[in-house]
Scaffold this motif. Structure first.
Motif, PDB file in Angstrom:
ATOM      1  N   VAL A 140      32.006  38.235  35.234  1.00 56.04           N
ATOM      2  CA  VAL A 140      33.214  38.435  34.411  1.00 56.04           C
ATOM      3  C   VAL A 140      33.912  37.088  34.260  1.00 56.04           C
ATOM      4  N   GLY A 141      33.443  36.323  33.280  1.00 57.97           N
ATOM      5  CA  GLY A 141      33.899  34.944  33.154  1.00 57.97           C
ATOM      6  C   GLY A 141      34.693  34.696  31.890  1.00 57.97           C
ATOM      7  N   ASN A 142      34.976  33.425  31.686  1.00 56.08           N
ATOM      8  CA  ASN A 142      35.714  32.967  30.507  1.00 56.08           C
ATOM      9  C   ASN A 142      34.957  31.832  29.833  1.00 56.08           C
ATOM     10  N   GLY A 214      31.523  31.398  35.111  1.00 56.65           N
ATOM     11  CA  GLY A 214      31.935  32.394  36.102  1.00 56.65           C
ATOM     12  C   GLY A 214      33.221  31.982  36.797  1.00 56.65           C
ATOM     13  N   VAL A 215      33.619  30.743  36.628  1.00 56.60           N
ATOM     14  CA  VAL A 215      34.836  30.121  37.169  1.00 56.60           C
ATOM     15  C   VAL A 215      34.801  30.003  38.698  1.00 56.60           C
ATOM     16  N   HIS A 216      34.721  31.123  39.391  1.00 57.67           N
ATOM     17  CA  HIS A 216      34.778  31.062  40.858  1.00 57.67           C
ATOM     18  C   HIS A 216      33.529  30.457  41.462  1.00 57.67           C
ATOM     19  N   THR A 217      33.674  30.088  42.715  1.00 56.04           N
ATOM     20  CA  THR A 217      32.509  29.740  43.510  1.00 56.04           C
ATOM     21  C   THR A 217      32.002  31.026  44.156  1.00 56.04           C
ATOM     22  N   GLY A 351      41.399  38.500  45.165  1.00 59.54           N
ATOM     23  CA  GLY A 351      42.404  39.384  44.564  1.00 59.54           C
ATOM     24  C   GLY A 351      41.858  40.155  43.389  1.00 59.54           C
ATOM     25  N   ARG A 352      40.971  39.529  42.641  1.00 54.20           N
ATOM     26  CA  ARG A 352      40.383  40.227  41.491  1.00 54.20           C
ATOM     27  C   ARG A 352      39.616  41.467  41.944  1.00 54.20           C
ATOM     28  N   LEU A 353      39.063  41.383  43.162  1.00 54.09           N
ATOM     29  CA  LEU A 353      38.232  42.485  43.637  1.00 54.09           C
ATOM     30  C   LEU A 353      39.020  43.787  43.712  1.00 54.09           C
ATOM     31  N   PHE A 354      40.324  43.676  43.926  1.00 53.74           N
ATOM     32  CA  PHE A 354      41.156  44.879  43.947  1.00 53.74           C
ATOM     33  C   PHE A 354      41.485  45.336  42.521  1.00 53.74           C
ATOM     34  N   SER A 355      41.840  44.364  41.666  1.00 49.94           N
ATOM     35  CA  SER A 355      42.487  44.699  40.399  1.00 49.94           C
ATOM     36  C   SER A 355      41.619  45.485  39.421  1.00 49.94           C
ATOM     37  N   TYR A 356      40.346  45.144  39.347  1.00 51.23           N
ATOM     38  CA  TYR A 356      39.544  45.700  38.249  1.00 51.23           C
ATOM     39  C   TYR A 356      39.300  47.194  38.392  1.00 51.23           C
ATOM     40  N   ASP A 358      41.082  49.240  40.055  1.00 49.79           N
ATOM     41  CA  ASP A 358      42.386  49.882  39.960  1.00 49.79           C
ATOM     42  C   ASP A 358      42.772  50.098  38.497  1.00 49.79           C
ATOM     43  N   THR A 359      42.586  49.068  37.688  1.00 51.45           N
ATOM     44  CA  THR A 359      42.998  49.187  36.290  1.00 51.45           C
ATOM     45  C   THR A 359      42.120  50.189  35.537  1.00 51.45           C
ATOM     46  N   GLN A 360      40.849  50.285  35.911  1.00 56.09           N
ATOM     47  CA  GLN A 360      39.965  51.233  35.202  1.00 56.09           C
ATOM     48  C   GLN A 360      40.419  52.670  35.435  1.00 56.09           C
TER      49      GLN A 360
HETATM   50 FE1  HDD Z   1      40.579  39.194  34.689  1.00 62.46          FE
HETATM   51  C1  HDD Z   1      39.932  41.695  32.503  1.00 62.46           C
HETATM   52  C2  HDD Z   1      38.152  37.267  33.225  1.00 62.46           C
HETATM   53  C3  HDD Z   1      41.429  36.552  36.731  1.00 62.46           C
HETATM   54  C4  HDD Z   1      42.695  41.170  36.363  1.00 62.46           C
HETATM   55  N1  HDD Z   1      39.298  39.430  33.158  1.00 62.46           N
HETATM   56  C5  HDD Z   1      39.181  40.541  32.370  1.00 62.46           C
HETATM   57  C6  HDD Z   1      38.166  40.336  31.381  1.00 62.46           C
HETATM   58  C7  HDD Z   1      37.659  39.086  31.583  1.00 62.46           C
HETATM   59  C8  HDD Z   1      38.372  38.517  32.705  1.00 62.46           C
HETATM   60  C9  HDD Z   1      36.564  38.417  30.794  1.00 62.46           C
HETATM   61  C10 HDD Z   1      37.759  41.322  30.317  1.00 62.46           C
HETATM   62  C11 HDD Z   1      36.601  42.177  30.743  1.00 62.46           C
HETATM   63  C12 HDD Z   1      36.203  43.082  29.616  1.00 62.46           C
HETATM   64  O1  HDD Z   1      35.737  42.564  28.584  1.00 62.46           O
HETATM   65  O2  HDD Z   1      36.380  44.290  29.757  1.00 62.46           O
HETATM   66  N2  HDD Z   1      39.981  37.276  34.883  1.00 62.46           N
HETATM   67  C13 HDD Z   1      38.900  36.704  34.252  1.00 62.46           C
HETATM   68  C14 HDD Z   1      38.645  35.411  34.830  1.00 62.46           C
HETATM   69  C15 HDD Z   1      39.569  35.200  35.800  1.00 62.46           C
HETATM   70  C16 HDD Z   1      40.401  36.381  35.845  1.00 62.46           C
HETATM   71  C17 HDD Z   1      37.508  34.485  34.404  1.00 62.46           C
HETATM   72  C18 HDD Z   1      39.742  34.050  36.726  1.00 62.46           C
HETATM   73  C19 HDD Z   1      38.789  33.285  37.113  1.00 62.46           C
HETATM   74  N3  HDD Z   1      41.857  38.897  36.229  1.00 62.46           N
HETATM   75  C20 HDD Z   1      42.034  37.746  36.962  1.00 62.46           C
HETATM   76  C21 HDD Z   1      42.935  38.010  38.062  1.00 62.46           C
HETATM   77  C22 HDD Z   1      43.293  39.323  37.974  1.00 62.46           C
HETATM   78  C23 HDD Z   1      42.604  39.859  36.812  1.00 62.46           C
HETATM   79  C24 HDD Z   1      43.362  36.997  39.109  1.00 62.46           C
HETATM   80  C25 HDD Z   1      44.183  40.149  38.842  1.00 62.46           C
HETATM   81  C26 HDD Z   1      44.524  39.925  40.056  1.00 62.46           C
HETATM   82  N4  HDD Z   1      41.259  41.066  34.418  1.00 62.46           N
HETATM   83  C27 HDD Z   1      42.094  41.697  35.270  1.00 62.46           C
HETATM   84  C28 HDD Z   1      42.310  43.158  34.916  1.00 62.46           C
HETATM   85  C29 HDD Z   1      41.403  43.324  33.667  1.00 62.46           C
HETATM   86  C30 HDD Z   1      40.823  41.933  33.481  1.00 62.46           C
HETATM   87  C31 HDD Z   1      43.735  43.571  34.814  1.00 62.46           C
HETATM   88  C32 HDD Z   1      42.012  43.942  32.419  1.00 62.46           C
HETATM   89  C33 HDD Z   1      41.026  44.947  31.919  1.00 62.46           C
HETATM   90  C34 HDD Z   1      40.039  45.041  32.955  1.00 62.46           C
HETATM   91  O3  HDD Z   1      40.332  44.197  33.976  1.00 62.46           O
HETATM   92  O4  HDD Z   1      39.081  45.773  32.959  1.00 62.46           O
HETATM   93  O5  HDD Z   1      41.907  43.968  35.955  1.00 62.46           O
END
Ligand code: HDD
Length: 663
Positions: A140-142, A214-217, A351-356, A358-360
């Motif tokens: 899940v990158g940028n 992928g940004v992270h290590t 931290g991301r490991l929790f968020s995704y 949860d949001t789904q």
């Molecule tokens: Fe995130 C979505 C990438 C940090 C919380 N993120 C989301 C998506 C991408 C990224 C590509 C869209 C996925 C899709 O197409 O469905 N996010 C990143 C990258 C990060 C990053 C490369 C840093 C290296 N994200 C990040 C942090 C948090 C989140 C630190 C929370 C603590 N991101 C989310 C989310 C989203 C999300 C709120 C919104 C929709 C989803 O997850 O499914 O959980």
């Protein structure tokens, strides 16, 4: 070619061809246009169950959009590794060159809502789901290799600052407003990523020509349990290109779907975009060998120091059948990993490991989102998780717990030697504290490295980017604070931006002293292949079918997309015609321009078309007549990238450079 994920999806596809309309309960419907009423002009009756069901379902069609990355577009494809990487990882999809792994990719913008334009200045999400035989791996990158913050606890703050401001919900789709730049100035770790977004990287030309990171290590772990630190990259085979800011802004109105359309149409045409998966690897004993912390997500590993190895290729070759069912319901998660890949202590990643997940749950209405077709792995899923909203499985048997004797302890665990996941056994020892490591605190060296590595044009574009964005802020204090931050990176940059936006240059020069460069950071290093580019051929007066045919031949031979544009649509021969008019076509929708004229007066629309294409630095070709007629246009007929020629293949020469910045 067979693709396990497609086979699985095909089994679930619904096809209405030749089928009778029914209710959701399977009752055949005889009337779908008039509700049941008492008499033709009388009151409606609630007992019309088909009406009630149809409206009720419609009323609930919308689900919450993603909290970030709401606007996105996805496609299916395949990935194949070039060589066995078992020296580094046990992951089956990275060790078997004969294996093709289905993938689903979703590109996105971050700030805007689902209906916002594609070409805003923003980071682009680049999320890949690998449907491996050992489960799902999501990268899940940028499209930018670093992130704004170092610790996930600050993510809500970052997003609250960049999203439309809460008191008036403006602006949509961009960061050119006070709260973002206030965040930038008060949170210096955001400097590096912001520099990337203000550069050409923030306005990519399309999704096919972005890098992915992928940004992270992460860690790769081999069968012997040995780990290496790794960063994942996607390198576009199509090269890397960006828009011009003025062009991006016009496109936001002309065609808000500009990026998704490009991807969709390329795939429909069979012009499949490809990316090479590339790895940067650091051995465990090298962890502290660098002047940055390798766990800090605001830092790159300069490619000159840690080379990038290309290890495999991904091809996107299939559009989705239904955008909601597949793209919108796709759930990516950086925590979806497979044996052979593991996390590191990067605090942002953790931290991301929790968020995704949860949001789904709030987005898709419960914890069974893994059962939605697009999210199902291609291998079997068995566990003792039961019930919850929208359960799609019918579980057999009496037993739903571990350990059990009643069902022979099935589903059973798998030893790690046989493919069961084992977490990397990292040794950790420490006190519980809430404090950022000192090694994360150099906020300016890498922004300077990035700046030093850009060419002059790229630097100028970045100055323009900063000047526009900070200049759009209303608060003088915010503008001044933002420039004060730039002064810590580079004095000249701060001076130029300060002058452009009318704030003072800080008295003391605080710029970080560094001449370091990385040869891989300029976009110039990317070779840009010709196929896939587009040409608008503007026709003035009477141009013979034979001439147009000779141009079309060159375009087809070089895999260029093209449109003949005239005052009115016209069929010229069976195969060729003027399909676009001066009303429907626009220079921002094409990569280059050819004007073909006879000796009649030039249409003013052609003049405007040529002037804007010239302003946006695109390759231009005029035939002799056209050049004569365009003498008074606001462009230099002898300028860089302007070709006067009646030869159809001059366009190939003109595309030696995708943009002529030296006009
Ligand atoms: Fe995130 C979505 C990438 C940090 C919380 N993120 C989301 C998506 C991408 C990224 C590509 C869209 C996925 C899709 O197409 O469905 N996010 C990143 C990258 C990060 C990053 C490369 C840093 C290296 N994200 C990040 C942090 C948090 C989140 C630190 C929370 C603590 N991101 C989310 C989310 C989203 C999300 C709120 C919104 C929709 C989803 O997850 O499914 O959980």
């Amino acid at each position: 070619m067979s693709n396990k994920k497609q086979d699985q999806l095909n089994d679930m596809k619904k096809d209405n061809d030749g089928k009778a309309l029914t209710t959701n309960n399977g009752v055949k419907v005889s009337e779908d246009e008039n509700t049941l009423t008492v008499g033709e002009r009388g009151p409606s009756l609630l007992e019309d169950f088909h009406f009630r069901e149809k409206i009720m379902h419609f009323d609930h069609e919308r689900i919450p959009e993603r909290i970030v990355h709401a606007r996105g577009f996805g496609a299916h494809g395949e990935f194949q590794v070039y060589e066995d990487l078992s020296e580094y990882t046990s992951a089956d999809f990275l060790t078997q060159p004969n294996k093709t792994t289905p993938v689903f990719v979703r590109f996105s913008t971050v700030q805007g809502s689902k209906g916002s334009p594609d070409t805003v200045r923003d980071v682009r999400g680049f999320a890949t789901k690998f449907y491996t035989d050992e489960g799902i791996f999501d990268l899940v990158g940028n499209d930018i290799p670093v992130f704004f913050i170092q610790d996930a606890i600050k993510f809500p703050d970052l997003i609250h600052a960049v999203k439309p401001e809460p008191h008036n919900e403006m602006p949509q789709g961009g960061s050119a407003h006070d709260t973002f730049w206030d965040f930038f100035a008060q949170n210096p770790e955001s400097t590096h990523t912001t520099m990337w977004v203000m550069s050409d990287r923030g306005i990519p030309k399309n999704f096919r020509q972005v890098e992915g990171f992928g940004v992270h290590t992460f860690r790769l772990v081999n069968r012997e349990g040995q780990a290496h630190f790794v960063k994942f990259h996607w390198k576009p085979v199509q090269g890397l290109e960006s828009l011009v800011w003025d062009e991006a802004q016009i496109l936001s109105g002309k065609d808000i779907d500009f990026h998704r359309k490009d991807l969709y149409e390329s795939i429909e045409k069979g012009d499949f975009p490809e990316w090479e998966l590339a790895l940067q690897i650091i051995r465990p004993e090298q962890e502290f060998d660098f002047d940055f912390d390798i766990l800090d997500p605001t830092k790159i590993w300069p490619e000159d120091q840690v080379p990038v190895q290309k290890v495999g290729k991904m091809t996107l070759n299939r559009n989705v059948s239904n955008v909601f069912d597949e793209t919108e319901q796709a759930t990516f998660h950086p925590g979806h990993i497979v044996p052979g890949i593991d996390f590191t202590n990067d605090p942002l990643l953790q931290g991301r490991l929790f968020s995704y997940t949860d949001t789904q749950i709030s987005r898709l209405g419960g914890p069974n989102f893994n059962q939605i077709p697009i999210n199902r792995p291609v291998n079997e899923v068995h566990n003792n998780q039961r019930d919850a909203m929208h359960q799609m499985n019918v579980h057999k048997g009496q037993v739903a717990y571990h350990k059990n004797a009643l069902n022979n302890n099935d589903p059973h665990t798998t030893p790690k030697e046989e493919g069961g996941y084992e977490h990397y056994q990292e040794k950790v020892d420490g006190h519980k504290i809430q404090k950022r490591s000192e090694s994360f605190k150099d906020y300016y060296s890498q922004p300077k490295l990035y700046l030093n590595s850009l060419n002059e044009d790229e630097y100028n574009h970045m100055v323009q980017g900063f000047s526009f964005e900070i200049g759009m802020c209303k608060s003088i204090m915010v503008k001044q604070n933002a420039v004060n931050q730039l002064n810590k990176v580079d004095r000249k940059l701060a001076e130029e931006v300060a002058q452009n936006i009318g704030v003072t240059v800080p008295e003391t020069n605080e710029e970080v002293q560094s001449e370091s460069k990385d040869s891989q950071l300029t976009m110039e290093k990317f070779n840009i292949p010709l196929p896939g580019h587009s040409v608008a051929v503007l026709i003035n007066g009477d141009i013979s079918a034979e001439t147009l045919k000779s141009y079309a031949k060159v375009f087809t031979a070089n895999k260029l997309n093209y449109a003949f544009v005239g005052k009115h649509p016209k069929s010229i021969s069976e195969d060729y015609g003027i399909t676009e008019t001066f009303n429907t076509a626009h220079p921002t929708l094409f990569d280059s321009l050819i004007v073909l004229s006879d000796d009649s007066d030039i249409n003013p629309s052609i003049e405007e078309f040529a002037e804007l294409s010239y302003k946006h630095n695109k390759p231009l070709v005029f035939n002799q007549h056209a050049a004569e007629k365009l003498k008074n246009a606001k462009l230099d007929l002898y300028g860089s990238g302007v070709f006067i020629s009646d030869e159809p293949d001059t366009i190939v020469k003109a595309f030696e450079r995708a943009r002529y910045w030296d006009r």
